[in-house]
Write a protein that holds these residues in place. Sequence first.
Motif, PDB file in Angstrom:
ATOM      1  N   ILE A  69       0.854  -1.183   0.000  1.00  0.00           N
ATOM      2  CA  ILE A  69       0.000   0.000   0.000  1.00  0.00           C
ATOM      3  C   ILE A  69       0.892   1.236   0.000  1.00  0.00           C
ATOM      4  O   ILE A  69       1.752   1.396   0.874  1.00  0.00           O
ATOM      5  CB  ILE A  69      -0.916   0.026   1.241  1.00  0.00           C
ATOM      6  N   THR A 178      -4.917   3.586  -5.698  1.00  0.00           N
ATOM      7  CA  THR A 178      -6.111   2.778  -5.463  1.00  0.00           C
ATOM      8  C   THR A 178      -6.873   3.359  -4.279  1.00  0.00           C
ATOM      9  O   THR A 178      -6.374   4.217  -3.539  1.00  0.00           O
ATOM     10  CB  THR A 178      -5.736   1.320  -5.152  1.00  0.00           C
ATOM     11  N   HIS A 179      -8.084   2.861  -4.073  1.00  0.00           N
ATOM     12  CA  HIS A 179      -8.863   3.320  -2.931  1.00  0.00           C
ATOM     13  C   HIS A 179      -8.227   2.868  -1.624  1.00  0.00           C
ATOM     14  O   HIS A 179      -8.361   3.537  -0.595  1.00  0.00           O
ATOM     15  CB  HIS A 179     -10.304   2.817  -3.049  1.00  0.00           C
ATOM     16  N   ASP A 180      -7.522   1.752  -1.653  1.00  0.00           N
ATOM     17  CA  ASP A 180      -6.767   1.328  -0.471  1.00  0.00           C
ATOM     18  C   ASP A 180      -5.651   2.325  -0.159  1.00  0.00           C
ATOM     19  O   ASP A 180      -5.399   2.656   1.010  1.00  0.00           O
ATOM     20  CB  ASP A 180      -6.158  -0.063  -0.690  1.00  0.00           C
ATOM     21  N   ASP A 181      -4.955   2.790  -1.212  1.00  0.00           N
ATOM     22  CA  ASP A 181      -3.895   3.781  -1.030  1.00  0.00           C
ATOM     23  C   ASP A 181      -4.448   5.057  -0.399  1.00  0.00           C
ATOM     24  O   ASP A 181      -3.875   5.604   0.542  1.00  0.00           O
ATOM     25  CB  ASP A 181      -3.245   4.132  -2.368  1.00  0.00           C
ATOM     26  N   GLY A 183      -7.186   5.406   1.316  1.00  0.00           N
ATOM     27  CA  GLY A 183      -7.614   5.135   2.684  1.00  0.00           C
ATOM     28  C   GLY A 183      -6.451   5.206   3.654  1.00  0.00           C
ATOM     29  O   GLY A 183      -6.576   5.729   4.769  1.00  0.00           O
ATOM     30  N   SER A 189     -11.472   3.672   5.699  1.00  0.00           N
ATOM     31  CA  SER A 189     -11.636   2.367   5.064  1.00  0.00           C
ATOM     32  C   SER A 189     -11.808   2.511   3.553  1.00  0.00           C
ATOM     33  O   SER A 189     -12.200   3.574   3.049  1.00  0.00           O
ATOM     34  CB  SER A 189     -12.866   1.649   5.639  1.00  0.00           C
ATOM     35  N   ARG A 190     -11.534   1.419   2.822  1.00  0.00           N
ATOM     36  CA  ARG A 190     -11.696   1.430   1.369  1.00  0.00           C
ATOM     37  C   ARG A 190     -13.152   1.689   0.988  1.00  0.00           C
ATOM     38  O   ARG A 190     -13.438   2.421   0.029  1.00  0.00           O
ATOM     39  CB  ARG A 190     -11.229   0.093   0.789  1.00  0.00           C
ATOM     40  N   ILE A 193     -13.864   5.355   1.343  1.00  0.00           N
ATOM     41  CA  ILE A 193     -13.195   6.096   0.272  1.00  0.00           C
ATOM     42  C   ILE A 193     -13.956   5.945  -1.043  1.00  0.00           C
ATOM     43  O   ILE A 193     -14.138   6.908  -1.788  1.00  0.00           O
ATOM     44  CB  ILE A 193     -11.743   5.614   0.099  1.00  0.00           C
ATOM     45  N   THR A 194     -14.428   4.732  -1.325  1.00  0.00           N
ATOM     46  CA  THR A 194     -15.189   4.490  -2.555  1.00  0.00           C
ATOM     47  C   THR A 194     -16.431   5.369  -2.602  1.00  0.00           C
ATOM     48  O   THR A 194     -16.744   5.984  -3.632  1.00  0.00           O
ATOM     49  CB  THR A 194     -15.588   3.006  -2.659  1.00  0.00           C
TER      50      THR A 194
END
Length: 244
Positions: A69, A178-181, A183, A189-190, A193-194
């Motif tokens: 990440i 990414t959405h994980d990044d 977050g 949380s992902r 963020i989404t």
Amino acid sequence: MTYLNCMADLWLFDSLNETEKGDIRKLFHRPEYLKGEYLFNEGEPASSIFLVTQGRVKLLKTSEGGKEIALGYITPNQLFGEEVLFDDSVHSFAAVAVEDTRLCACYKSDFESLLAQNSQLSLKVIKGLGEKIRRITEQFADVAIYDTRSSLSRTLVRLAREHGQETADGMKLNFRLTHDDLGALVGSSRVMITNVMKSLKIAGIVRDDLDHKMVISRWFLNEPFIEEPASPAARSADCDCYQR
């Protein structure tokens, strides 16, 4: 993110005179890393503070599932790792050069030896540390105030200003996130963020380019509530940190 023209300009040394700053500069060494080479890995003992003078460094963390990440990117005139000066810790993330990179670095052991030899210098450093703690307390209060949407919006604008490329209607990030990044960058949380990204796209604040890199709208970049990052002075290359 901290912007510096020289490591001796670190907030910790604000109260020092030029002679004392000269003593600090003598501690610096200048390592170089090739693209793809790791400066350090997650879990390794932390021993140095770094100022990037050329190139770009990615900070990353590995999840329990083994996924990397991205936590952020360090570019010229930016400092990282200063917490090592006050804490016997290990690195909670890894750092890798994403292009050939030059650094100005200072070993913690050298810094501690200098303080041990100069009591007046030690007192000035302690004073600077106390002021920094006060500012950090204020920053924590800010985090409590802003919701995820505001935090993400401010983060995207800062990333665009630091690492963006001009387009017809805004600033395009020069890397994918990414959405994980995202977050990881804002502490959310992902899933959250989404949902927030959907609302930002509907509002016309963010869009995806053809190569799936985000573009931050120009009108939003000019919003007054987004703070401008400190800009490095034009003569940074004159500092010893930037000499071979």
